[in-house]
Design a protein around this motif. Structure first.
Motif, PDB file in Angstrom:
ATOM      1  N   GLN A 141       0.952  -1.130  -0.080  1.00 19.92           N
ATOM      2  CA  GLN A 141      -0.239   0.178  -0.109  1.00 19.92           C
ATOM      3  C   GLN A 141       1.504   1.375   0.091  1.00 19.92           C
ATOM      4  O   GLN A 141       2.269   1.187   0.616  1.00 19.92           O
ATOM      5  CB  GLN A 141      -1.246   0.307   1.592  1.00 19.92           C
ATOM      6  CG  GLN A 141      -1.606  -1.499   1.256  1.00 19.92           C
ATOM      7  CD  GLN A 141      -2.292  -1.591   2.767  1.00 19.92           C
ATOM      8  OE1 GLN A 141      -2.245  -0.549   3.391  1.00 19.92           O
ATOM      9  NE2 GLN A 141      -3.926  -2.060   2.371  1.00 19.92           N
ATOM     10  N   GLY A 142       0.266   2.619  -0.537  1.00 23.99           N
ATOM     11  CA  GLY A 142       1.291   3.476  -0.120  1.00 23.99           C
ATOM     12  C   GLY A 142       1.911   3.874   0.369  1.00 23.99           C
ATOM     13  O   GLY A 142       3.119   4.266   0.771  1.00 23.99           O
ATOM     14  N   TRP A 143       1.427   3.796   2.278  1.00 25.13           N
ATOM     15  CA  TRP A 143       2.006   4.098   2.999  1.00 25.13           C
ATOM     16  C   TRP A 143       3.443   3.499   3.753  1.00 25.13           C
ATOM     17  O   TRP A 143       3.954   3.798   4.121  1.00 25.13           O
ATOM     18  CB  TRP A 143       1.011   4.247   3.996  1.00 25.13           C
ATOM     19  CG  TRP A 143       0.283   3.354   4.620  1.00 25.13           C
ATOM     20  CD1 TRP A 143      -0.190   2.332   4.527  1.00 25.13           C
ATOM     21  CD2 TRP A 143       1.132   2.179   5.925  1.00 25.13           C
ATOM     22  NE1 TRP A 143      -0.975   1.169   5.364  1.00 25.13           N
ATOM     23  CE2 TRP A 143       0.375   0.698   5.986  1.00 25.13           C
ATOM     24  CE3 TRP A 143       1.875   2.096   6.941  1.00 25.13           C
ATOM     25  CZ2 TRP A 143       0.398  -0.314   6.935  1.00 25.13           C
ATOM     26  CZ3 TRP A 143       2.517   0.784   7.142  1.00 25.13           C
ATOM     27  CH2 TRP A 143       1.206   0.569   7.016  1.00 25.13           C
ATOM     28  N   GLU A 144       3.346   2.156   3.020  1.00 25.99           N
ATOM     29  CA  GLU A 144       4.117   0.901   2.960  1.00 25.99           C
ATOM     30  C   GLU A 144       4.966   1.635   1.904  1.00 25.99           C
ATOM     31  O   GLU A 144       5.981   1.381   2.865  1.00 25.99           O
ATOM     32  CB  GLU A 144       3.013  -0.414   3.099  1.00 25.99           C
ATOM     33  CG  GLU A 144       2.608  -1.047   4.103  1.00 25.99           C
ATOM     34  CD  GLU A 144       2.382  -1.902   3.619  1.00 25.99           C
ATOM     35  OE1 GLU A 144       1.397  -3.164   4.553  1.00 25.99           O
ATOM     36  OE2 GLU A 144       1.805  -2.439   2.003  1.00 25.99           O
ATOM     37  N   GLY A 165      13.549   3.894   5.790  1.00 22.48           N
ATOM     38  CA  GLY A 165      14.296   2.593   5.953  1.00 22.48           C
ATOM     39  C   GLY A 165      13.427   2.001   7.121  1.00 22.48           C
ATOM     40  O   GLY A 165      14.098   1.026   8.169  1.00 22.48           O
ATOM     41  N   LYS A 166      12.100   1.797   7.371  1.00 23.21           N
ATOM     42  CA  LYS A 166      10.880   1.537   8.645  1.00 23.21           C
ATOM     43  C   LYS A 166      10.804  -0.238   8.739  1.00 23.21           C
ATOM     44  O   LYS A 166       9.300  -0.134   8.482  1.00 23.21           O
ATOM     45  CB  LYS A 166      10.479   2.453   8.891  1.00 23.21           C
ATOM     46  CG  LYS A 166      10.870   3.297   9.184  1.00 23.21           C
ATOM     47  CD  LYS A 166       9.723   4.158  10.803  1.00 23.21           C
ATOM     48  CE  LYS A 166      10.340   5.903  11.010  1.00 23.21           C
ATOM     49  NZ  LYS A 166      11.323   5.982  11.864  1.00 23.21           N
ATOM     50  N   ALA A 167      11.589  -0.901   8.287  1.00 18.97           N
ATOM     51  CA  ALA A 167      11.233  -2.332   7.830  1.00 18.97           C
ATOM     52  C   ALA A 167      11.452  -3.342   9.556  1.00 18.97           C
ATOM     53  O   ALA A 167      12.800  -2.980   9.164  1.00 18.97           O
ATOM     54  CB  ALA A 167      10.872  -2.741   6.615  1.00 18.97           C
ATOM     55  N   ASN A 168      11.159  -4.498   9.391  1.00 23.37           N
ATOM     56  CA  ASN A 168      12.423  -5.166  10.262  1.00 23.37           C
ATOM     57  C   ASN A 168      11.104  -6.716   9.694  1.00 23.37           C
ATOM     58  O   ASN A 168      10.193  -7.317   9.421  1.00 23.37           O
ATOM     59  CB  ASN A 168      11.987  -5.492  11.094  1.00 23.37           C
ATOM     60  CG  ASN A 168      12.159  -6.361  11.909  1.00 23.37           C
ATOM     61  OD1 ASN A 168      13.509  -7.237  11.845  1.00 23.37           O
ATOM     62  ND2 ASN A 168      11.643  -6.476  13.351  1.00 23.37           N
ATOM     63  N   ILE A 169      12.308  -7.329   8.910  1.00 24.36           N
ATOM     64  CA  ILE A 169      11.987  -8.888   8.094  1.00 24.36           C
ATOM     65  C   ILE A 169      11.988 -10.181   8.886  1.00 24.36           C
ATOM     66  O   ILE A 169      12.309 -10.989   9.173  1.00 24.36           O
ATOM     67  CB  ILE A 169      11.995  -8.851   7.074  1.00 24.36           C
ATOM     68  CG1 ILE A 169      13.580  -9.696   6.276  1.00 24.36           C
ATOM     69  CG2 ILE A 169      11.496  -8.379   6.119  1.00 24.36           C
ATOM     70  CD1 ILE A 169      14.507  -9.502   5.347  1.00 24.36           C
ATOM     71  N   SER A 170      13.010  -9.659  10.291  1.00 22.55           N
ATOM     72  CA  SER A 170      13.630 -11.102  11.274  1.00 22.55           C
ATOM     73  C   SER A 170      12.989 -12.595  11.637  1.00 22.55           C
ATOM     74  O   SER A 170      13.296 -13.482  11.734  1.00 22.55           O
ATOM     75  CB  SER A 170      13.910 -10.726  11.935  1.00 22.55           C
ATOM     76  OG  SER A 170      13.368  -9.616  12.913  1.00 22.55           O
ATOM     77  N   GLY A 216       4.525 -12.013   9.023  1.00 28.05           N
ATOM     78  CA  GLY A 216       5.534 -11.683  10.451  1.00 28.05           C
ATOM     79  C   GLY A 216       6.669 -10.833  10.318  1.00 28.05           C
ATOM     80  O   GLY A 216       7.166  -9.604  11.094  1.00 28.05           O
ATOM     81  N   ALA A 217       6.434  -9.663   8.798  1.00 26.64           N
ATOM     82  CA  ALA A 217       7.370  -8.696   8.308  1.00 26.64           C
ATOM     83  C   ALA A 217       6.565  -7.564   9.229  1.00 26.64           C
ATOM     84  O   ALA A 217       5.543  -7.481   8.556  1.00 26.64           O
ATOM     85  CB  ALA A 217       7.110  -8.859   6.835  1.00 26.64           C
ATOM     86  N   THR A 218       7.469  -6.716   9.352  1.00 31.04           N
ATOM     87  CA  THR A 218       7.191  -5.658  10.008  1.00 31.04           C
ATOM     88  C   THR A 218       7.313  -4.028   9.356  1.00 31.04           C
ATOM     89  O   THR A 218       8.309  -4.191   9.326  1.00 31.04           O
ATOM     90  CB  THR A 218       7.307  -5.408  11.518  1.00 31.04           C
ATOM     91  OG1 THR A 218       7.324  -6.642  12.281  1.00 31.04           O
ATOM     92  CG2 THR A 218       6.762  -4.383  12.449  1.00 31.04           C
ATOM     93  N   ILE A 219       6.394  -3.488   9.249  1.00 32.50           N
ATOM     94  CA  ILE A 219       6.977  -2.146   8.189  1.00 32.50           C
ATOM     95  C   ILE A 219       5.694  -1.226   9.037  1.00 32.50           C
ATOM     96  O   ILE A 219       4.564  -1.150   9.413  1.00 32.50           O
ATOM     97  CB  ILE A 219       6.197  -1.815   6.733  1.00 32.50           C
ATOM     98  CG1 ILE A 219       6.769  -3.536   5.870  1.00 32.50           C
ATOM     99  CG2 ILE A 219       6.339  -0.423   6.377  1.00 32.50           C
ATOM    100  CD1 ILE A 219       6.709  -3.268   4.824  1.00 32.50           C
ATOM    101  N   THR A 220       6.991  -0.113   9.997  1.00 36.88           N
ATOM    102  CA  THR A 220       5.830   0.870  11.131  1.00 36.88           C
ATOM    103  C   THR A 220       5.772   1.679   9.888  1.00 36.88           C
ATOM    104  O   THR A 220       6.426   2.816   9.128  1.00 36.88           O
ATOM    105  CB  THR A 220       6.984   1.156  11.953  1.00 36.88           C
ATOM    106  OG1 THR A 220       8.163  -0.120  12.282  1.00 36.88           O
ATOM    107  CG2 THR A 220       6.987   2.261  13.076  1.00 36.88           C
ATOM    108  N   PRO A 221       4.433   2.271   9.890  1.00 42.53           N
ATOM    109  CA  PRO A 221       3.792   3.104   9.093  1.00 42.53           C
ATOM    110  C   PRO A 221       4.393   4.729   9.943  1.00 42.53           C
ATOM    111  O   PRO A 221       4.845   4.830  10.803  1.00 42.53           O
ATOM    112  CB  PRO A 221       2.776   3.453  10.205  1.00 42.53           C
ATOM    113  CG  PRO A 221       2.350   2.803  10.848  1.00 42.53           C
ATOM    114  CD  PRO A 221       3.907   1.501  11.172  1.00 42.53           C
ATOM    115  N   LEU A 222       5.018   5.949   8.688  1.00 43.96           N
ATOM    116  CA  LEU A 222       5.291   6.721   9.162  1.00 43.96           C
ATOM    117  C   LEU A 222       4.036   7.976   9.905  1.00 43.96           C
ATOM    118  O   LEU A 222       2.684   7.647   9.977  1.00 43.96           O
ATOM    119  CB  LEU A 222       5.318   7.549   8.417  1.00 43.96           C
ATOM    120  CG  LEU A 222       7.132   6.886   7.384  1.00 43.96           C
ATOM    121  CD1 LEU A 222       7.131   8.256   6.514  1.00 43.96           C
ATOM    122  CD2 LEU A 222       8.175   6.793   8.670  1.00 43.96           C
ATOM    123  N   ASN A 223       4.486   8.498  10.647  1.00 43.82           N
ATOM    124  CA  ASN A 223       3.305   9.196  11.842  1.00 43.82           C
ATOM    125  C   ASN A 223       3.278  10.578  10.446  1.00 43.82           C
ATOM    126  O   ASN A 223       1.391  10.912  10.782  1.00 43.82           O
ATOM    127  CB  ASN A 223       3.881  10.813  13.056  1.00 43.82           C
ATOM    128  CG  ASN A 223       4.906   9.643  13.713  1.00 43.82           C
ATOM    129  OD1 ASN A 223       3.718   9.023  13.855  1.00 43.82           O
ATOM    130  ND2 ASN A 223       5.515  10.268  14.647  1.00 43.82           N
TER     131      ASN A 223
END
Length: 160
Positions: free
Chosen positions: A37-40, A47-52, A67-74
């Protein structure tokens, strides 16, 4: 005219899964696109992603990244509810999906995400067909890595 290279300053790598290479034998690597999606996309650019802790499941003839985490920006989106841990569809062709399905059905094989990176303007994820390591395999890898460090130190001091 000559073709322009789309090289951006900095690294194209967004996130790495270093733990995957420590815990699994990677037998095959496949590049897959991501349905985002656009926000992703904005968060990935920051650089706000974590795939560990991410892995791939095949269901209904499609591959999904769990399980992949993409932290949204404010400031990324005000009208869309952002879900950081949502499941994302992997874009693979039919031949690659059939190959993955055949390899997963073998005993002890799984599919893990190895890295998340930019390829031109597209976000790509490198997935690997993997078999779990035993504890003694991990110790062997650690000893080999330590020997490489010691060997480099010895060679550096030998040139003096």
């Amino acid at each position: 005219m000559t073709k322009k290279k789309s090289h951006k300053p900095g690294s194209a790598t967004i996130a790495l899964n270093k733990r995957a290479r420590h815990e699994y034998f990677i037998e095959e690597e496949i590049e897959a696109g991501l349905s985002l999606q656009g926000w992703e996309v904005k968060s990935l650019r920051a650089g706000k992603a974590n795939i560990s802790d991410s892995y791939v499941l095949l269901k209904d003839g499609e591959a999904w990244l769990f399980g992949a985490t993409i932290t949204p920006l404010n400031v990324a989106s005000t009208h869309v509810i952002c879900e950081p841990m949502r499941n994302r569809k992997l874009l693979l062709n039919e031949r690659e999906l059939n190959s993955l399905f055949g390899q997963i059905n073998r005993q002890g094989y799984t599919v893990v995400a190895l890295s998340l990176y930019w390829k031109n303007a597209w976000a790509k994820v490198k997935i690997g067909v993997a078999k779990g390591k035993k504890e003694y395999d991990k110790r062997t890898d650690i000893k080999e890595r330590q020997w490489q460090v010691d060997k480099a130190r010895i060679m550096k001091n030998a040139n003096r």
